[in-house]
Design an enzyme around this catalytic site. Structure first.
Site, PDB file in Angstrom:
ATOM      1  N   SER A 193       1.052   2.838  -2.188  1.00 25.10           N
ATOM      2  CA  SER A 193       1.139   3.138  -0.753  1.00 25.10           C
ATOM      3  C   SER A 193       0.404   4.411  -0.347  1.00 25.10           C
ATOM      4  CB  SER A 193       2.609   3.173  -0.311  1.00 25.10           C
ATOM      5  OG  SER A 193       3.194   1.895  -0.468  1.00 25.10           O
ATOM      6  N   GLY A 214       2.492  -1.446  -2.362  1.00 26.89           N
ATOM      7  CA  GLY A 214       2.517  -2.378  -1.226  1.00 26.89           C
ATOM      8  C   GLY A 214       3.773  -2.310  -0.389  1.00 26.89           C
ATOM      9  N   GLU A 231       1.090  -6.033 -11.286  1.00 28.99           N
ATOM     10  CA  GLU A 231       1.131  -7.424 -10.806  1.00 28.99           C
ATOM     11  C   GLU A 231       0.779  -8.391 -11.927  1.00 28.99           C
ATOM     12  OE1 GLU A 231      -1.246  -6.907  -7.265  1.00 28.99           O
ATOM     13  OE2 GLU A 231       0.409  -5.792  -6.369  1.00 28.99           O
ATOM     14  N   GLU A 263       1.275   4.066 -11.309  1.00 24.69           N
ATOM     15  CA  GLU A 263       1.596   3.278 -10.124  1.00 24.69           C
ATOM     16  C   GLU A 263       3.043   2.786 -10.201  1.00 24.69           C
ATOM     17  OE1 GLU A 263      -2.173   1.581  -8.177  1.00 24.69           O
ATOM     18  OE2 GLU A 263      -1.500   0.148  -9.646  1.00 24.69           O
ATOM     19  N   ASN A 297      -8.539  -1.322  -4.872  1.00 23.17           N
ATOM     20  CA  ASN A 297      -8.166  -2.593  -5.498  1.00 23.17           C
ATOM     21  C   ASN A 297      -7.940  -3.617  -4.395  1.00 23.17           C
ATOM     22  OD1 ASN A 297      -7.087  -4.693  -6.943  1.00 23.17           O
ATOM     23  ND2 ASN A 297      -5.164  -3.664  -7.461  1.00 23.17           N
ATOM     24  N   PHE A 298      -8.904  -4.523  -4.235  1.00 23.41           N
ATOM     25  CA  PHE A 298      -8.791  -5.520  -3.157  1.00 23.41           C
ATOM     26  C   PHE A 298      -7.797  -6.631  -3.502  1.00 23.41           C
ATOM     27  CE2 PHE A 298     -13.502  -4.828  -1.634  1.00 23.41           C
ATOM     28  CZ  PHE A 298     -13.162  -3.565  -1.191  1.00 23.41           C
ATOM     29  N   LYS A 299      -7.358  -6.688  -4.744  1.00 20.14           N
ATOM     30  CA  LYS A 299      -6.452  -7.755  -5.207  1.00 20.14           C
ATOM     31  C   LYS A 299      -7.028  -9.118  -4.813  1.00 20.14           C
ATOM     32  CE  LYS A 299      -2.685  -4.534  -4.639  1.00 20.14           C
ATOM     33  NZ  LYS A 299      -1.266  -4.336  -4.628  1.00 20.14           N
ATOM     34  N   HIS A 334      -2.317  -3.630 -14.750  1.00 17.51           N
ATOM     35  CA  HIS A 334      -1.739  -3.553 -13.399  1.00 17.51           C
ATOM     36  C   HIS A 334      -0.370  -4.256 -13.394  1.00 17.51           C
ATOM     37  CE1 HIS A 334      -1.120  -4.008  -9.105  1.00 17.51           C
ATOM     38  NE2 HIS A 334      -2.035  -3.073  -8.937  1.00 17.51           N
TER      39      HIS A 334
HETATM   40  C1  PEP Z   1      -2.184  -1.284  -6.184  1.00 17.77           C
HETATM   41  O1  PEP Z   1      -1.781  -2.426  -6.212  1.00 17.77           O
HETATM   42  O2  PEP Z   1      -2.926  -0.862  -7.079  1.00 17.77           O
HETATM   43  C2  PEP Z   1      -1.754  -0.427  -5.080  1.00 17.77           C
HETATM   44  C3  PEP Z   1      -1.739   0.853  -5.281  1.00 17.77           C
HETATM   45  O3  PEP Z   1      -1.366  -1.050  -3.916  1.00 17.77           O
HETATM   46  P1  PEP Z   1      -0.896  -0.349  -2.535  1.00 17.77           P
HETATM   47  O4  PEP Z   1      -1.881   0.761  -2.236  1.00 17.77           O
HETATM   48  O5  PEP Z   1      -0.943  -1.441  -1.524  1.00 17.77           O
HETATM   49  O6  PEP Z   1       0.465   0.185  -2.754  1.00 17.77           O
END
Ligand code: PEP
Length: 237
Positions: free
Chosen positions: A198, A168, A95, A162, A6-8, A93
């Site tokens: 993470s 993050g 976010e 998640e 996931n490049f966001k 997600h």
């Molecule tokens: C995500 O936002 O889907 C995610 C898992 O981010 P990170 O790997 O940076 O925790």
């Protein structure tokens, strides 16, 4: 295993070319590609470049609006996705739930819309730290509520657990927490279960060996092609 990136809100149409060129040069064996699945979620403005330059794997959209086209300023409709051959979407997600205030009701509407069209949906669930602190039972109740209105059998669906506090932050959930929560999710759904939060090249192997973990959804550590490649290869080590 499913490896998802996931490049966001990162990378550009230009930088994804470099990304996929690097990944292509690192190379995946035919055996790896037969037994594992790669999915990339670039930001919408890099979708076409990703489709053009990704030598393997599926390209999905991080978000879209539940409409074919129309008066929805700033949104992405199915017409545009279809024109690029994009048929995979990330829904739920944290976010988007937290920063964009997407309600469970709207998420369920979006899910049903894209399921009807036969999209592959990667559906995210996860609890905030305040809930995790109350213990596993509270986590389970919270996660169960995130399945309201969601029919995980209506199309091809992978479910990504998640925990918000692990996203993050550099602090992944522990093996025990992942094992317990994935065991609970397995009682709810038979779909592939991913862990996200993470994940990096150092912890991926251990996470992928936890029962009921069928893959990982990676944010920060997927932004660099070499780092994401190392995560994928940990399944072979
Ligand atoms: C995500 O936002 O889907 C995610 C898992 O981010 P990170 O790997 O940076 O925790």
């Amino acid at each position: 295993m499913q490896f998802m990136a996931n490049f966001k809100c990162n990378h550009t149409a230009h930088s994804v070319q470099e990304y996929f060129t690097t990944l292509g040069a690192l190379g995946f064996s035919q055996e790896f590609l037969r037994e594992n699945e790669l999915v990339f979620f670039p930001q919408a403005l890099s979708l076409q470049a990703s489709k053009d330059f990704a030598p393997f794997g599926e390209i999905g959209v991080q978000n879209a609006y539940p409409a074919y086209s129309g008066a929805f300023t700033g949104e992405i409709g199915v017409q545009a996705l279809e024109s690029m051959g994009v048929r995979t979407i990330l829904i739920g997600h944290s976010e988007r739930r937290v920063l964009l205030n997407e309600s469970q009701e709207f998420i369920a509407e979006k899910f049903a819309f894209f399921a009807r069209l036969g999209f592959f949906i990667v559906y995210c669930v996860g609890e905030p730290l305040s809930v995790r602190k109350q213990g596993e039972k509270a986590v389970q109740e919270y996660l169960q509520a995130q399945f309201a209105g969601i029919d995980v059998e209506s199309t091809r669906v992978s479910v990504a657990y998640e925990p918000i506090w692990a996203i993050g932050t550099g602090r992944s959930a522990s093996v025990q927490e992942i094992a317990q929560t994935h065991a609970f999710l397995r009682t709810l759904v038979q779909n592939p279960l991913l862990y996200g939060g993470s994940v990096n090249a150092s912890n991926a192997k251990e996470i992928l060996s936890i029962p009921n973990v069928n893959g990982v959804l990676v944010g920060s550590a997927s932004l660099d092609a070499k780092s994401f490649y190392a995560i994928t290869q940990s399944v072979l080590a």
